[in-house]
Design a protein around this motif. Structure first.
Motif, PDB file in Angstrom:
ATOM      1  N   LEU A   1       0.800  -1.231   0.000  1.00  0.00           N
ATOM      2  CA  LEU A   1       0.000   0.000   0.000  1.00  0.00           C
ATOM      3  C   LEU A   1       0.831   1.278   0.000  1.00  0.00           C
ATOM      4  O   LEU A   1       0.275   2.366  -0.012  1.00  0.00           O
ATOM      5  CB  LEU A   1      -0.946   0.002   1.205  1.00  0.00           C
ATOM      6  CG  LEU A   1      -1.933  -1.149   1.286  1.00  0.00           C
ATOM      7  CD1 LEU A   1      -2.783  -1.043   2.546  1.00  0.00           C
ATOM      8  CD2 LEU A   1      -2.812  -1.209   0.049  1.00  0.00           C
TER       9      LEU A   1
ATOM     10  N   ALA B   1       1.500   4.627   4.194  1.00  0.00           N
ATOM     11  CA  ALA B   1       0.419   3.969   4.949  1.00  0.00           C
ATOM     12  C   ALA B   1       0.801   3.867   6.422  1.00  0.00           C
ATOM     13  O   ALA B   1       1.930   3.542   6.759  1.00  0.00           O
ATOM     14  CB  ALA B   1       0.146   2.584   4.372  1.00  0.00           C
TER      15      ALA B   1
ATOM     16  N   VAL C   1      -5.413   0.327   8.652  1.00  0.00           N
ATOM     17  CA  VAL C   1      -4.364   0.944   7.854  1.00  0.00           C
ATOM     18  C   VAL C   1      -4.942   2.207   7.221  1.00  0.00           C
ATOM     19  O   VAL C   1      -5.977   2.162   6.557  1.00  0.00           O
ATOM     20  CB  VAL C   1      -3.853  -0.019   6.758  1.00  0.00           C
ATOM     21  CG1 VAL C   1      -2.771   0.647   5.938  1.00  0.00           C
ATOM     22  CG2 VAL C   1      -3.348  -1.320   7.371  1.00  0.00           C
ATOM     23  N   THR C   2      -4.269   3.319   7.458  1.00  0.00           N
ATOM     24  CA  THR C   2      -4.677   4.597   6.892  1.00  0.00           C
ATOM     25  C   THR C   2      -3.852   4.841   5.634  1.00  0.00           C
ATOM     26  O   THR C   2      -2.619   4.773   5.676  1.00  0.00           O
ATOM     27  CB  THR C   2      -4.460   5.729   7.907  1.00  0.00           C
ATOM     28  OG1 THR C   2      -5.091   5.381   9.145  1.00  0.00           O
ATOM     29  CG2 THR C   2      -5.035   7.035   7.395  1.00  0.00           C
ATOM     30  N   VAL C   3      -4.556   5.099   4.529  1.00  0.00           N
ATOM     31  CA  VAL C   3      -3.901   5.283   3.231  1.00  0.00           C
ATOM     32  C   VAL C   3      -4.338   6.604   2.609  1.00  0.00           C
ATOM     33  O   VAL C   3      -5.354   7.180   2.991  1.00  0.00           O
ATOM     34  CB  VAL C   3      -4.236   4.109   2.278  1.00  0.00           C
ATOM     35  CG1 VAL C   3      -3.637   2.805   2.781  1.00  0.00           C
ATOM     36  CG2 VAL C   3      -5.735   3.959   2.092  1.00  0.00           C
ATOM     37  N   ASP C   4      -3.571   7.062   1.631  1.00  0.00           N
ATOM     38  CA  ASP C   4      -3.902   8.316   0.940  1.00  0.00           C
ATOM     39  C   ASP C   4      -5.006   8.122  -0.090  1.00  0.00           C
ATOM     40  O   ASP C   4      -5.763   9.043  -0.364  1.00  0.00           O
ATOM     41  CB  ASP C   4      -2.663   8.897   0.261  1.00  0.00           C
ATOM     42  CG  ASP C   4      -1.649   9.408   1.266  1.00  0.00           C
ATOM     43  OD1 ASP C   4      -2.055   9.861   2.363  1.00  0.00           O
ATOM     44  OD2 ASP C   4      -0.445   9.349   0.973  1.00  0.00           O
TER      45      ASP C   4
ATOM     46  N   ARG D   1      -7.767   4.911  -1.856  1.00  0.00           N
ATOM     47  CA  ARG D   1      -8.269   3.540  -1.747  1.00  0.00           C
ATOM     48  C   ARG D   1      -7.628   2.661  -2.809  1.00  0.00           C
ATOM     49  O   ARG D   1      -7.690   2.952  -3.997  1.00  0.00           O
ATOM     50  CB  ARG D   1      -9.789   3.502  -1.909  1.00  0.00           C
ATOM     51  CG  ARG D   1     -10.328   2.090  -1.787  1.00  0.00           C
ATOM     52  CD  ARG D   1     -11.741   1.991  -1.316  1.00  0.00           C
ATOM     53  NE  ARG D   1     -12.093   2.751  -0.148  1.00  0.00           N
ATOM     54  CZ  ARG D   1     -11.864   2.357   1.105  1.00  0.00           C
ATOM     55  NH1 ARG D   1     -11.253   1.238   1.334  1.00  0.00           N
ATOM     56  NH2 ARG D   1     -12.259   3.112   2.100  1.00  0.00           N
ATOM     57  N   PRO D   2      -6.983   1.555  -2.378  1.00  0.00           N
ATOM     58  CA  PRO D   2      -6.407   0.630  -3.352  1.00  0.00           C
ATOM     59  C   PRO D   2      -7.503  -0.229  -3.979  1.00  0.00           C
ATOM     60  O   PRO D   2      -8.607  -0.332  -3.436  1.00  0.00           O
ATOM     61  CB  PRO D   2      -5.473  -0.229  -2.499  1.00  0.00           C
ATOM     62  CG  PRO D   2      -6.110  -0.231  -1.150  1.00  0.00           C
ATOM     63  CD  PRO D   2      -6.748   1.133  -1.008  1.00  0.00           C
TER      64      PRO D   2
ATOM     65  N   GLU E   1      -5.769  -5.099  -1.838  1.00  0.00           N
ATOM     66  CA  GLU E   1      -6.156  -5.295  -0.429  1.00  0.00           C
ATOM     67  C   GLU E   1      -6.216  -6.783  -0.094  1.00  0.00           C
ATOM     68  O   GLU E   1      -5.730  -7.217   0.950  1.00  0.00           O
ATOM     69  CB  GLU E   1      -7.511  -4.635  -0.179  1.00  0.00           C
ATOM     70  CG  GLU E   1      -7.976  -4.711   1.254  1.00  0.00           C
ATOM     71  CD  GLU E   1      -9.307  -4.013   1.465  1.00  0.00           C
ATOM     72  OE1 GLU E   1      -9.883  -4.219   2.546  1.00  0.00           O
ATOM     73  OE2 GLU E   1      -9.773  -3.262   0.581  1.00  0.00           O
TER      74      GLU E   1
ATOM     75  N   LEU F   1      -9.328  -0.702   6.171  1.00  0.00           N
ATOM     76  CA  LEU F   1      -8.646   0.381   5.479  1.00  0.00           C
ATOM     77  C   LEU F   1      -9.448   1.660   5.649  1.00  0.00           C
ATOM     78  O   LEU F   1     -10.676   1.637   5.588  1.00  0.00           O
ATOM     79  CB  LEU F   1      -8.507   0.088   3.991  1.00  0.00           C
ATOM     80  CG  LEU F   1      -7.563  -1.031   3.588  1.00  0.00           C
ATOM     81  CD1 LEU F   1      -7.485  -1.123   2.078  1.00  0.00           C
ATOM     82  CD2 LEU F   1      -6.187  -0.845   4.162  1.00  0.00           C
TER      83      LEU F   1
ATOM     84  N   VAL G   1      -9.278   5.772   4.265  1.00  0.00           N
ATOM     85  CA  VAL G   1      -8.637   6.765   3.404  1.00  0.00           C
ATOM     86  C   VAL G   1      -8.590   8.093   4.147  1.00  0.00           C
ATOM     87  O   VAL G   1      -9.623   8.577   4.638  1.00  0.00           O
ATOM     88  CB  VAL G   1      -9.395   6.906   2.070  1.00  0.00           C
ATOM     89  CG1 VAL G   1      -8.754   7.981   1.201  1.00  0.00           C
ATOM     90  CG2 VAL G   1      -9.445   5.568   1.338  1.00  0.00           C
TER      91      VAL G   1
END
Length: 97
Positions: A19, A23, A45-48, A50-51, A56, A76, A78
């Motif tokens: 990711l 992340a 998990v904090t992401v910039d 959405r994958p 995932e 997840l 965002v």
């Protein structure tokens, strides 16, 4: 926190690999409480951004395989999106890895 140093290293490595390095991973749930026993590994998990669902799913599979088939629950979130109730709990009670 009931994770070994090797488990934390594996989790952080796999999350970054799947990711991205930005992340942020938090452990929440029963594994945060040193007084409890057993339980799955709950991660948010904090992401910039959405994958795709395939990425995932591959991360989830890789985590369970690398952690000796321990059950992993993966959330997840965002950055910038309003958190769902379970995500708010994870942020409030979780510990950054």
């Amino acid at each position: 926190m009931r994770l070994k140093a090797d488990e934390i290293r594996i989790i952080k490595h796999l999350v970054a690999e799947h990711l991205g390095a930005a992340a942020e991973v938090r452990l929440f749930g029963s594994r945060v409480d040193d007084g409890r026993r057993g339980g799955d590994i709950d991660l948010i998990v904090t992401v910039d951004a959405r994958p795709d669902s395939g990425r995932e799913a591959r991360l989830h599979w890789a985590l369970e395989q690398a952690l000796d088939d321990q059950r992993v629950d993966l959330l997840l979130h965002v950055r910038g999106e309003p958190p769902l109730p379970i995500q708010r709990i994870a942020y409030r009670t979780g510990a950054v890895l």
